[in-house]
Design a protein around this motif. Structure first.
Motif, short mmCIF file in Angstrom:
data_model
loop_
_atom_site.label_atom_id
_atom_site.label_comp_id
_atom_site.label_asym_id
_atom_site.label_seq_id
_atom_site.Cartn_x
_atom_site.Cartn_y
_atom_site.Cartn_z
N ILE A 23 0.83 -1.20 0.00
CA ILE A 23 0.00 0.00 0.00
C ILE A 23 0.87 1.26 0.00
O ILE A 23 0.63 2.21 -0.74
N LYS A 24 1.89 1.27 0.84
CA LYS A 24 2.78 2.41 0.97
C LYS A 24 4.12 1.96 1.54
O LYS A 24 4.16 1.20 2.50
N GLU A 25 5.21 2.42 0.93
CA GLU A 25 6.54 2.10 1.45
C GLU A 25 6.84 3.04 2.61
O GLU A 25 7.02 4.25 2.43
N VAL A 26 6.87 2.51 3.81
CA VAL A 26 7.10 3.30 5.01
C VAL A 26 8.53 3.06 5.51
O VAL A 26 8.94 1.91 5.66
N LYS A 27 9.26 4.13 5.76
CA LYS A 27 10.63 4.01 6.27
C LYS A 27 10.60 3.72 7.77
O LYS A 27 10.96 4.57 8.59
N VAL A 28 10.20 2.54 8.10
CA VAL A 28 10.04 2.19 9.51
C VAL A 28 11.38 2.20 10.24
O VAL A 28 11.45 2.54 11.42
N GLY A 29 12.44 1.82 9.54
CA GLY A 29 13.76 1.81 10.16
C GLY A 29 14.14 3.15 10.74
O GLY A 29 14.70 3.24 11.84
N ASN A 30 13.83 4.23 10.03
CA ASN A 30 14.16 5.57 10.51
C ASN A 30 13.25 6.03 11.63
O ASN A 30 13.51 7.06 12.26
N LEU A 31 12.18 5.31 11.87
CA LEU A 31 11.27 5.64 12.97
C LEU A 31 11.55 4.84 14.24
O LEU A 31 10.91 5.07 15.27
N LEU A 32 12.49 3.92 14.18
CA LEU A 32 12.79 3.07 15.34
C LEU A 32 13.16 3.85 16.61
O LEU A 32 12.76 3.44 17.71
#
Length: 229
Positions: free
Chosen positions: A202-211
């Motif tokens: 659905i959407k590429e979310v930069k989860v790594g940068n939100l850790l």
């Protein structure tokens, strides 16, 4: 640290089984399974996020964590590490970088990882991590069969992350209050939602940068009520 050892081993074993059965799973079936996993991850993330009692703490955690993650470029670092692992593992192993990042986040970010490690460290009770190991092992079979060998390498950050929490649990007892754990869980739940959105395409979310948001959640949950009174 018996719970963490069992958890990491379950991921490795599950990944090995997934790679063995990989050629026997048609692409259509893999796609459907991944969509099912994505929906399940979305449900877990939403359930965790609804545990928040201080929405402002979660919002500020995500903002501060996102700024920190972008400055450190955590996502880029994880991706580079994944590419390095893929090059060492050899060609034809699949998208090891994406697999490593996705699996590491799914296995490390969550209430069971935090509470299970703390319970194991404080009371020597690994039952929560044993249950998590069963879930992680099963999902590792699916993840590895669809994304490749990078899933197996996610056992390393799981070992380091949960092991560190276990060893430091006695020192963190006063810091990780009930309110802090609740907001860490809620913040982590939103990151899990981000992972689900990525899995579902659905959407590429930069989860790594939100850790880093999870790190900010604990002190904010403790300090904000004092300033808002």
């Amino acid at each position: 640290m018996i719970g963490t050892v069992v958890n990491s081993s379950a991921i490795i074993i599950g990944s090995a089984l997934g790679l063995i059965f990989r050629k026997g799973l048609p692409d259509r079936l893999k796609c459907t399974i991944m969509q099912g996993i994505g929906l399940a991850v979305l449900l877990i993330g939403l359930g965790m996020s609804l545990q928040s009692r201080q929405v402002l703490a979660v919002v500020l955690s995500l903002v501060l964590g996102g700024l920190t993650g972008e400055l450190l470029n955590i996502e880029g670092g994880l991706a580079r590490l994944g590419r390095w692992l893929e090059s060492k593992a050899g060609s034809g192993t699949g998208q090891a970088g994406r697999a490593f990042v996705t699996a590491s986040l799914v296995y490390c970010v969550g209430a069971m990882a935090v509470m299970g490690s703390i319970e194991d460290g404080l009371n020597g009770n690994p039952r929560i991590l044993f249950a998590k190991a069963a879930l992680d092992g099963i999902s590792a079979v699916v993840f590895a069969s669809t994304m490749g060998i990078g899933v197996a390498f996610s056992s390393l950050p799981v070992f380091v992350y949960q092991g560190s929490l276990t060893l430091l649990a006695s020192q963190l007892k006063s810091f990780l209050s009930e309110a802090a754990v609740a907001e860490m869980t809620a913040t982590g739940g939103l990151l899990i939602v981000g992972i689900a959105l990525t899995i579902l395409g659905i959407k590429e979310v930069k989860v790594g940068n939100l850790l880093p948001s999870i790190v900010f959640a604990a002190p904010l949950a403790t300090l904000l009520p004092k300033f808002l009174l």
